[in-house]
Design a protein around this motif. Structure first.
Motif, short mmCIF file in Angstrom:
data_model
loop_
_atom_site.label_atom_id
_atom_site.label_comp_id
_atom_site.label_asym_id
_atom_site.label_seq_id
_atom_site.Cartn_x
_atom_site.Cartn_y
_atom_site.Cartn_z
N CYS A 101 11.14 -0.49 1.82
CA CYS A 101 10.37 -1.62 1.43
C CYS A 101 9.59 -1.22 0.53
O CYS A 101 9.62 -0.06 0.03
CB CYS A 101 9.59 -1.11 2.69
SG CYS A 101 9.10 -1.29 4.81
N MET A 102 8.74 -2.16 -0.24
CA MET A 102 8.10 -2.19 -1.17
C MET A 102 6.49 -1.54 -0.58
O MET A 102 6.26 -2.23 0.04
CB MET A 102 7.98 -2.83 -2.62
CG MET A 102 7.08 -2.32 -3.63
SD MET A 102 7.46 -3.74 -5.00
CE MET A 102 8.63 -4.22 -5.20
N TYR A 103 5.61 -0.78 -1.01
CA TYR A 103 4.83 -0.72 -0.92
C TYR A 103 3.12 -0.59 -2.04
O TYR A 103 3.96 -1.00 -3.12
CB TYR A 103 4.14 0.72 -0.66
CG TYR A 103 4.90 1.51 1.02
CD1 TYR A 103 6.33 1.71 0.53
CD2 TYR A 103 4.66 1.63 1.88
CE1 TYR A 103 6.94 2.69 2.03
CE2 TYR A 103 5.03 2.40 3.78
CZ TYR A 103 6.06 2.21 3.50
OH TYR A 103 7.08 2.85 4.28
N GLY A 104 2.50 -1.07 -1.19
CA GLY A 104 1.37 -1.70 -2.18
C GLY A 104 0.75 -2.66 -1.89
O GLY A 104 0.67 -3.09 -1.07
N PHE A 140 -3.91 0.29 5.04
CA PHE A 140 -3.60 1.07 3.87
C PHE A 140 -1.87 0.65 3.92
O PHE A 140 -1.45 0.53 4.91
CB PHE A 140 -4.38 2.02 4.08
CG PHE A 140 -6.00 2.33 4.33
CD1 PHE A 140 -6.55 1.88 2.68
CD2 PHE A 140 -6.38 2.96 5.21
CE1 PHE A 140 -7.67 2.12 2.64
CE2 PHE A 140 -7.91 2.64 4.78
CZ PHE A 140 -8.37 1.51 4.06
N ASN A 141 -1.22 1.40 3.15
CA ASN A 141 0.20 1.57 3.36
C ASN A 141 0.67 -0.17 3.12
O ASN A 141 2.21 0.01 3.81
CB ASN A 141 0.63 2.53 3.85
CG ASN A 141 -0.14 4.07 3.63
OD1 ASN A 141 -0.47 4.20 2.50
ND2 ASN A 141 -0.01 4.10 4.35
N GLU A 142 0.34 -1.10 2.71
CA GLU A 142 1.13 -2.58 2.79
C GLU A 142 1.91 -2.24 2.81
O GLU A 142 2.56 -1.65 1.29
CB GLU A 142 0.06 -2.87 2.43
CG GLU A 142 0.58 -4.97 2.97
CD GLU A 142 0.05 -5.42 1.79
OE1 GLU A 142 -1.35 -5.44 1.23
OE2 GLU A 142 0.27 -6.53 1.50
N ARG A 143 3.10 -3.17 3.21
CA ARG A 143 4.66 -2.98 2.79
C ARG A 143 5.10 -4.47 2.95
O ARG A 143 4.94 -4.85 3.90
CB ARG A 143 4.81 -1.52 2.86
CG ARG A 143 4.98 -1.73 4.62
CD ARG A 143 5.73 0.20 5.51
NE ARG A 143 5.12 -0.18 6.44
CZ ARG A 143 3.75 0.13 7.30
NH1 ARG A 143 2.74 0.56 6.77
NH2 ARG A 143 4.27 0.02 8.17
N VAL A 144 6.42 -4.48 2.40
CA VAL A 144 6.83 -6.02 2.58
C VAL A 144 8.91 -5.54 2.72
O VAL A 144 9.09 -4.26 1.74
CB VAL A 144 6.92 -6.91 1.57
CG1 VAL A 144 7.01 -6.53 0.16
CG2 VAL A 144 7.38 -8.32 1.89
N GLU A 145 9.17 -6.16 3.52
CA GLU A 145 10.41 -5.33 4.05
C GLU A 145 11.73 -5.81 2.64
O GLU A 145 11.86 -7.58 3.17
CB GLU A 145 11.12 -5.95 5.62
CG GLU A 145 10.15 -5.20 6.53
CD GLU A 145 10.85 -5.28 7.55
OE1 GLU A 145 12.16 -5.83 7.94
OE2 GLU A 145 10.37 -4.52 8.78
N LEU A 146 12.32 -4.79 1.82
CA LEU A 146 13.44 -6.01 0.85
C LEU A 146 14.19 -6.73 1.57
O LEU A 146 14.38 -7.36 0.47
CB LEU A 146 13.51 -5.18 -0.40
CG LEU A 146 12.10 -4.61 -0.98
CD1 LEU A 146 12.64 -3.90 -1.66
CD2 LEU A 146 10.91 -5.72 -1.77
#
Lengths: 430, 430
Positions: free
Chosen positions: B128-131, B401-407
């Motif tokens: 995951c990318m976090y941000g 918080f710690n929003e993330r997307v699955e690459l």
């Protein structure tokens, strides 16, 4: 004091009263809220120097006072928190020494559009000066100074040390006055012209400040059910505090000096901040609370009771039970104080001296009042065994909008203070 | 589309996926919260220019859009609110045109200490990318771009106009996308890769934002009984709104697309601010509220119901009855929208094209979902009679918080979008 001297002293105040009002306006033009007291303090310090007082300006160091009785916890540091003391030294030291104290800090003005005129551009209307801090308590500070000026104008000065103090931090901790003690400024009595309508304050409550900080679990509102809204969670905590306030003001929980008062111990939710976006479930909420306690009520025990109340409310909620709110003390941990119970010859003498001065000016008996706020008088009264008289002009809407002070009341109080100084300290030729 | 071309297109996405992830990280490094979108928009605009798209960056003017259907009221102006559109023009125009839309604005990050790592320094962990904003919705924006890049890489381009749009204001009004319409960017369909886990959004609720502003009467807390605490006064108003939320989610008040959902219309007290000093009775309190409405529910009628609810609660209080709270609309007045009810051949074709693309990439049937949030899809869907498909990657903790997307999900969605463009627009040699 003979009648002639009294008359000359009252006249001397009258003669300078326009100048006094102008100086009050100048001082009230400095927006000396917490952290921004410096320009007002410089204004006072240069005035004291010009008048020939040995003037001491210093920055408070928390480490110097943190272990003294009466200290209140501080959030942040005291960079730029500057006290000013102008000292008069007597040539004869035949009399009793005196602290003339007042605070320079003022509470925030709030939204400007709720004022009829800008809060830091004082104006006079209908016999009152309007502006933030004019009553609480720059009028008192300036009255202290012009009472001394009046003595000098008729060729006299106090026959004992007098410390004119302009302190910071009265509105949130009292640590400014505490720092004066640590700096060595002690005297046989203290006078603080807080604006209680020419009454002598016989008792004052204690005050506890605390923050309640709730952390939630933020999510997009679309899945609000899975998050935890910190603002929502704060509401039952506020309700619990209101119940505590009721219990503390119940007829069974009273105090001799407040038995006449229907609701002496006020709880105030003074500030709330939570969240940052309408469509985000807020992850935090912080409320700033002020609670009164009776004189003699133990502060630690009161804090423990507040904490127990909040945690019991938190335990009603499955999430808060595991994520308890933080309770942070960030200001007043101030005990109550009763001048009326300060059973000491010096106290009786100080009160009698003020009663005489007040009568000479107003022709009326000095009334006493138990107030539901705190003042810096608790420091000399409780910790330095020094009688502390709180006696100042009539003001209205202090901490509110269109705060104002009655100028004729300021004049009378200045005259009473001048007579009090003469009576308490004795006089010597200047 | 033949199998060989499909395979080459999927491979082209794969080949550039590391570069795509790096560009996503670069874009997510720009903290493009409301009012601060410019640097992220410049980053995208220069990328579009480098790729040869005719690039249009312009500042939204409220007066240009204020009378268009779907406009939401704005507090403040739109200085520096810049939209970016990169236009592809076909040589043949044999196919159907397309809007590839995404929003650049992100919601505030909240307190930094609640993040495991800085929200605008994206990092990759566990696939995951976090941000802040990586999911909502910079990953989708970048997927749109790299889907076009993949076509170009195999020597093709869409056989119709394609407008790559990066808009502001999605998170509070939608006025960014509305301004694209006013600028003339219309097409036969729109695709918006909002992060709903590779499902096609079949229905979205409407959203109303409003502020409730209570003015109290401030006094020193010592006379708290004579003042009026605006924070205290806000609490029953919040309670009344919660009751309204219950009524609107009652089984008797339902909607065909949300019948399965236990609580589709979320009320959120997202922000609260009141008072400025623990020992001053607070003179003002402002709460920011978000409320959901069903598709088809009339916005004006909903607002009237909200107001009636608040005023009825205010009338329970003697002071508030005379000093009614102000209700201010300062964001979304957004209607709901159901793609599933958009009964039109073009809509059915667009959905079928996406279903095919999704199946070719994932081997699975495209699921549909009715969501409890809004998206910019309502503008093409409701006001421009244009089918609007919302279909994007899987993300977590958006607005949290710690929003993330699955690459890997981003990769699949990019491939599906590439196939969708090919299928919908048709292809021509680049």
């Amino acid at each position: 004091m003979d009648n002639d001297l009294t008359k000359r002293l009252l006249d001397a105040v009258d003669k300078r009263f326009d100048e006094q009002v102008a100086f009050l306006a100048e001082l009230a033009g400095h927006p000396s809220t917490r952290g921004f007291e410096q320009s007002a303090q410089r204004c006072l310090a240069s005035q004291l120097e010009a008048l020939g007082y040995a003037t001491d300006s210093w920055e408070i160091k928390v480490s110097d006072i943190a272990n003294l009785p009466g200290f209140s916890p501080v959030i942040g540091d005291y960079a730029n928190a500057v006290n000013v003391v102008g000292s008069h030294r007597s040539q004869t030291n035949r009399g009793r020494s005196l602290i003339l104290n007042g605070h320079i800090d003022v509470v925030p003005a709030g939204p400007l559009d709720m004022w009829d005129s800008p809060p830091f551009e004082p104006r006079i209307e209908g016999g009152c000066m309007y502006g933030r801090g004019v009553g609480d308590m720059k009028a008192g500070l300036v009255a202290n100074l012009y009472a001394l000026n009046a003595l000098k104008a008729i060729g006299y000065q106090p026959a004992a040390a007098v410390y004119f103090q302009s302190v910071v931090e009265e509105e949130c901790t009292g640590n400014g006055m505490l720092a004066c003690f640590q700096r060595g400024y002690l005297a046989d009595a203290a006078l603080i012209p807080e604006p209680f309508a020419e009454q002598l304050v016989s008792a004052q409550v204690g005050v506890i400040w605390f923050q309640v900080r709730v952390q939630g679990r933020p999510v997009h509102v679309l899945e609000a059910g899975s998050g935890f809204n910190a603002i929502d969670a704060s509401l039952p905590l506020i309700a619990a505090l209101k119940e505590l306030e009721k219990r503390w003001n119940a007829p069974t929980h009273t105090h001799p000096h407040y038995a006449h008062h229907a609701h002496p111990l006020n709880l105030n939710i003074g500030k709330i901040e939570g969240g940052d976006w309408a469509s985000s479930v807020p992850a935090w909420c912080c409320i700033d609370v002020r609670m009164g306690v009776y004189p003699g009520q133990d502060i630690e025990a009161a804090c423990a009771e507040i904490e127990a109340c909040l945690f019991a409310a938190a335990d009603q909620d499955a999430y808060l039970r595991k994520n308890r709110p933080a309770i942070v003390y960030n200001g007043f941990l101030a005990e109550g104080y009763c001048l009326a119970d300060h059973d000491k010859a010096a106290t009786r003498l100080a009160i009698a001296t003020l009663e005489n001065a007040h009568f000479a000016v107003t022709g009326k008996k000095l009334q006493q009042a138990a107030i539901t706020a705190t003042t810096d008088a608790r420091f000399p009264g409780l910790y330095w065994d020094t009688p502390a008289l709180v006696y100042g002009p009539a003001a209205d809407a202090i901490h509110g909008f269109n705060e104002r002070v009655e100028l004729e009341s300021v004049r009378r109080v200045t005259q009473s203070i001048a007579l009090f100084i003469a009576g308490w300290c004795g006089l010597e030729k200047a």
